[in-house]
Design a protein around this motif. Sequence first.
Motif, PDB file in Angstrom:
ATOM      1  N   ALA A 148      -0.738  18.361  -1.278  1.00  0.00           N
ATOM      2  CA  ALA A 148      -0.703  17.124  -1.138  1.00  0.00           C
ATOM      3  C   ALA A 148      -0.876  16.288  -0.700  1.00  0.00           C
ATOM      4  O   ALA A 148      -1.030  16.110   1.190  1.00  0.00           O
ATOM      5  CB  ALA A 148       0.840  16.407  -1.423  1.00  0.00           C
ATOM      6  N   LYS A 149      -1.688  14.825  -1.257  1.00  0.00           N
ATOM      7  CA  LYS A 149      -1.878  13.674  -0.219  1.00  0.00           C
ATOM      8  C   LYS A 149      -0.235  13.259   0.385  1.00  0.00           C
ATOM      9  O   LYS A 149      -0.070  13.115  -0.067  1.00  0.00           O
ATOM     10  CB  LYS A 149      -2.173  12.477  -2.086  1.00  0.00           C
ATOM     11  CG  LYS A 149      -3.809  13.082  -1.870  1.00  0.00           C
ATOM     12  CD  LYS A 149      -4.325  12.042  -2.978  1.00  0.00           C
ATOM     13  CE  LYS A 149      -6.007  12.854  -3.242  1.00  0.00           C
ATOM     14  NZ  LYS A 149      -6.683  11.405  -4.129  1.00  0.00           N
ATOM     15  N   VAL A 150      -1.200  12.377   1.511  1.00  0.00           N
ATOM     16  CA  VAL A 150      -0.351  11.552   1.989  1.00  0.00           C
ATOM     17  C   VAL A 150       0.248  10.081   1.680  1.00  0.00           C
ATOM     18  O   VAL A 150      -0.563   9.555   0.924  1.00  0.00           O
ATOM     19  CB  VAL A 150      -0.568  11.017   3.559  1.00  0.00           C
ATOM     20  CG1 VAL A 150       0.461  10.531   4.687  1.00  0.00           C
ATOM     21  CG2 VAL A 150      -0.339  12.859   4.541  1.00  0.00           C
ATOM     22  N   LYS A 151       0.955  10.095   0.938  1.00  0.00           N
ATOM     23  CA  LYS A 151       2.032   9.024   0.656  1.00  0.00           C
ATOM     24  C   LYS A 151       1.253   7.333   1.031  1.00  0.00           C
ATOM     25  O   LYS A 151       2.220   7.524   2.138  1.00  0.00           O
ATOM     26  CB  LYS A 151       3.247   9.402  -0.697  1.00  0.00           C
ATOM     27  CG  LYS A 151       2.896  10.493  -1.706  1.00  0.00           C
ATOM     28  CD  LYS A 151       4.269  10.286  -2.228  1.00  0.00           C
ATOM     29  CE  LYS A 151       3.535  11.349  -3.746  1.00  0.00           C
ATOM     30  NZ  LYS A 151       5.013  11.475  -3.882  1.00  0.00           N
ATOM     31  N   VAL A 152       1.145   6.440   0.947  1.00  0.00           N
ATOM     32  CA  VAL A 152       1.344   5.513   1.665  1.00  0.00           C
ATOM     33  C   VAL A 152       1.336   4.028   0.868  1.00  0.00           C
ATOM     34  O   VAL A 152       1.196   4.042  -0.534  1.00  0.00           O
ATOM     35  CB  VAL A 152       0.009   5.648   2.294  1.00  0.00           C
ATOM     36  CG1 VAL A 152      -0.217   3.737   2.546  1.00  0.00           C
ATOM     37  CG2 VAL A 152      -0.328   6.469   2.891  1.00  0.00           C
ATOM     38  N   ALA A 153       2.407   3.690   1.403  1.00  0.00           N
ATOM     39  CA  ALA A 153       2.803   1.664   0.496  1.00  0.00           C
ATOM     40  C   ALA A 153       2.518   0.832   1.434  1.00  0.00           C
ATOM     41  O   ALA A 153       2.519   1.384   2.668  1.00  0.00           O
ATOM     42  CB  ALA A 153       3.866   2.225   0.417  1.00  0.00           C
ATOM     43  N   THR A 154       1.596  -0.718   0.753  1.00  0.00           N
ATOM     44  CA  THR A 154       1.253  -1.364   2.044  1.00  0.00           C
ATOM     45  C   THR A 154       2.268  -2.451   1.511  1.00  0.00           C
ATOM     46  O   THR A 154       2.170  -3.047   0.177  1.00  0.00           O
ATOM     47  CB  THR A 154       0.201  -1.883   2.468  1.00  0.00           C
ATOM     48  OG1 THR A 154      -0.588  -2.171   1.244  1.00  0.00           O
ATOM     49  CG2 THR A 154      -0.336  -0.639   1.988  1.00  0.00           C
ATOM     50  N   VAL A 155       2.322  -4.101   1.785  1.00  0.00           N
ATOM     51  CA  VAL A 155       3.362  -4.845   1.955  1.00  0.00           C
ATOM     52  C   VAL A 155       2.556  -5.975   2.749  1.00  0.00           C
ATOM     53  O   VAL A 155       2.450  -5.698   3.878  1.00  0.00           O
ATOM     54  CB  VAL A 155       5.059  -4.473   2.151  1.00  0.00           C
ATOM     55  CG1 VAL A 155       5.317  -4.219   1.155  1.00  0.00           C
ATOM     56  CG2 VAL A 155       5.054  -5.021   2.690  1.00  0.00           C
ATOM     57  N   TRP A 156       2.035  -7.453   1.630  1.00  0.00           N
ATOM     58  CA  TRP A 156       1.717  -8.337   2.854  1.00  0.00           C
ATOM     59  C   TRP A 156       2.315  -9.007   2.659  1.00  0.00           C
ATOM     60  O   TRP A 156       2.954  -9.595   1.719  1.00  0.00           O
ATOM     61  CB  TRP A 156       0.307  -8.232   1.396  1.00  0.00           C
ATOM     62  CG  TRP A 156      -0.003 -10.211   1.714  1.00  0.00           C
ATOM     63  CD1 TRP A 156       0.225 -11.360   3.240  1.00  0.00           C
ATOM     64  CD2 TRP A 156      -1.264 -10.812   1.331  1.00  0.00           C
ATOM     65  NE1 TRP A 156      -0.593 -12.287   2.751  1.00  0.00           N
ATOM     66  CE2 TRP A 156      -1.421 -12.040   2.011  1.00  0.00           C
ATOM     67  CE3 TRP A 156      -1.103 -10.603  -0.633  1.00  0.00           C
ATOM     68  CZ2 TRP A 156      -1.941 -12.852   0.607  1.00  0.00           C
ATOM     69  CZ3 TRP A 156      -2.182 -11.449  -1.037  1.00  0.00           C
ATOM     70  CH2 TRP A 156      -2.507 -12.812  -0.297  1.00  0.00           C
ATOM     71  N   LEU A 157       3.355  -9.920   3.771  1.00  0.00           N
ATOM     72  CA  LEU A 157       4.697 -11.094   3.960  1.00  0.00           C
ATOM     73  C   LEU A 157       3.224 -12.204   3.818  1.00  0.00           C
ATOM     74  O   LEU A 157       2.810 -12.416   3.274  1.00  0.00           O
ATOM     75  CB  LEU A 157       5.455 -10.143   4.924  1.00  0.00           C
ATOM     76  CG  LEU A 157       5.812  -8.721   3.783  1.00  0.00           C
ATOM     77  CD1 LEU A 157       7.232  -8.882   5.320  1.00  0.00           C
ATOM     78  CD2 LEU A 157       6.797  -9.229   2.599  1.00  0.00           C
ATOM     79  N   GLU A 158       4.686 -12.799   4.974  1.00  0.00           N
ATOM     80  CA  GLU A 158       4.128 -14.100   5.428  1.00  0.00           C
ATOM     81  C   GLU A 158       2.634 -13.897   6.250  1.00  0.00           C
ATOM     82  O   GLU A 158       2.434 -13.537   7.039  1.00  0.00           O
ATOM     83  CB  GLU A 158       4.725 -15.048   6.140  1.00  0.00           C
ATOM     84  CG  GLU A 158       4.614 -16.390   6.294  1.00  0.00           C
ATOM     85  CD  GLU A 158       5.906 -17.422   5.739  1.00  0.00           C
ATOM     86  OE1 GLU A 158       7.059 -17.329   5.382  1.00  0.00           O
ATOM     87  OE2 GLU A 158       5.623 -17.573   7.870  1.00  0.00           O
ATOM     88  N   GLY A 159       1.473 -14.637   5.601  1.00  0.00           N
ATOM     89  CA  GLY A 159       0.433 -14.193   5.991  1.00  0.00           C
ATOM     90  C   GLY A 159      -0.570 -14.175   5.463  1.00  0.00           C
ATOM     91  O   GLY A 159      -1.157 -14.605   4.344  1.00  0.00           O
ATOM     92  N   CYS A 160      -2.856 -14.098   5.434  1.00  0.00           N
ATOM     93  CA  CYS A 160      -3.540 -14.535   5.091  1.00  0.00           C
ATOM     94  C   CYS A 160      -4.349 -13.447   4.188  1.00  0.00           C
ATOM     95  O   CYS A 160      -4.864 -13.563   3.556  1.00  0.00           O
ATOM     96  CB  CYS A 160      -4.214 -15.152   6.764  1.00  0.00           C
ATOM     97  SG  CYS A 160      -5.022 -13.787   7.256  1.00  0.00           S
ATOM     98  N   ALA A 161      -3.815 -12.098   4.329  1.00  0.00           N
ATOM     99  CA  ALA A 161      -3.866 -11.732   3.516  1.00  0.00           C
ATOM    100  C   ALA A 161      -5.407 -10.666   4.653  1.00  0.00           C
ATOM    101  O   ALA A 161      -6.123  -9.454   4.505  1.00  0.00           O
ATOM    102  CB  ALA A 161      -4.584 -11.103   2.605  1.00  0.00           C
ATOM    103  N   GLY A 162      -5.696 -10.896   6.168  1.00  0.00           N
ATOM    104  CA  GLY A 162      -6.690 -10.447   6.741  1.00  0.00           C
ATOM    105  C   GLY A 162      -7.088  -9.132   7.188  1.00  0.00           C
ATOM    106  O   GLY A 162      -7.934  -8.728   7.596  1.00  0.00           O
ATOM    107  N   CYS A 163      -5.611  -8.379   7.424  1.00  0.00           N
ATOM    108  CA  CYS A 163      -5.029  -7.125   7.723  1.00  0.00           C
ATOM    109  C   CYS A 163      -5.378  -6.352   6.336  1.00  0.00           C
ATOM    110  O   CYS A 163      -6.324  -5.319   6.894  1.00  0.00           O
ATOM    111  CB  CYS A 163      -3.582  -6.825   8.189  1.00  0.00           C
ATOM    112  SG  CYS A 163      -3.400  -8.185   9.585  1.00  0.00           S
ATOM    113  N   HIS A 164      -5.203  -6.609   5.092  1.00  0.00           N
ATOM    114  CA  HIS A 164      -5.863  -5.688   4.153  1.00  0.00           C
ATOM    115  C   HIS A 164      -7.188  -5.721   4.331  1.00  0.00           C
ATOM    116  O   HIS A 164      -8.021  -4.535   3.681  1.00  0.00           O
ATOM    117  CB  HIS A 164      -5.164  -5.775   2.729  1.00  0.00           C
ATOM    118  CG  HIS A 164      -4.365  -5.351   3.036  1.00  0.00           C
ATOM    119  ND1 HIS A 164      -2.154  -5.833   3.236  1.00  0.00           N
ATOM    120  CD2 HIS A 164      -2.918  -4.258   2.191  1.00  0.00           C
ATOM    121  CE1 HIS A 164      -1.420  -5.125   2.966  1.00  0.00           C
ATOM    122  NE2 HIS A 164      -1.354  -4.441   2.230  1.00  0.00           N
ATOM    123  N   MET A 165      -8.067  -6.929   4.481  1.00  0.00           N
ATOM    124  CA  MET A 165      -9.208  -7.247   3.765  1.00  0.00           C
ATOM    125  C   MET A 165      -9.595  -6.025   5.232  1.00  0.00           C
ATOM    126  O   MET A 165     -11.022  -5.630   4.714  1.00  0.00           O
ATOM    127  CB  MET A 165      -9.548  -9.231   4.395  1.00  0.00           C
ATOM    128  CG  MET A 165      -9.329  -9.841   3.087  1.00  0.00           C
ATOM    129  SD  MET A 165      -9.412  -8.826   1.018  1.00  0.00           S
ATOM    130  CE  MET A 165     -11.241  -8.976   1.236  1.00  0.00           C
TER     131      MET A 165
END
Length: 178
Positions: free
Chosen positions: A2-19
């Motif tokens: 089974a794949k490892v399930k991951v969720a992410t959230v982007w709160l107050e910030g610039c989205a640079g971490c997801h980029m």
Amino acid sequence: MAKVKVATVWLEGCAGCHMSFLDIDEAIIELAKVVEFSRSPITDIKEFVPVDVGIVEGSVGNTEEEEVLKELRAHCKILMAWGDCACFGGVCAMRSSFDKEDALRRGYIETESTHKGKIPRPPGVPALLDQVKPANHIVKVDCYVPGCPPEPKAILYALNELLAGRIPVLPSDMMRFD
């Protein structure tokens, strides 16, 4: 397996971490073989489901962000904070030096280019918290990847450590505090 399930959230910030995460380039193809993303700005899935790893980017500055972070924590086994905003409050926490009403008045009424300004308070807009907070001031955080944004290699290292069953501790040469 089974794949490892991951969720992410982007709160107050610039989205640079997801980029920065997307900047792991071709490694994302190998990661996609063993990881399944549920709620995330990347998938645009809005509902929380139980996951193995939750990832938070950004600080907590309003009531909605606080609720989202608490929901993520409630739905994940391990919570990882990405970036200086989630780890320490980051640049967003500069607002915490001021009274929130003073900050709103300065932003919406007193700016030099504003004519007849007023503080918007439409229904449904979440209320600002008195202080902007890092994630660990709201919920338990299990591991941290600091940086503004963190280096892609640091994010990949941390994810690979989690996939190997270890809580990541970044080597000092991967740490950034800028």
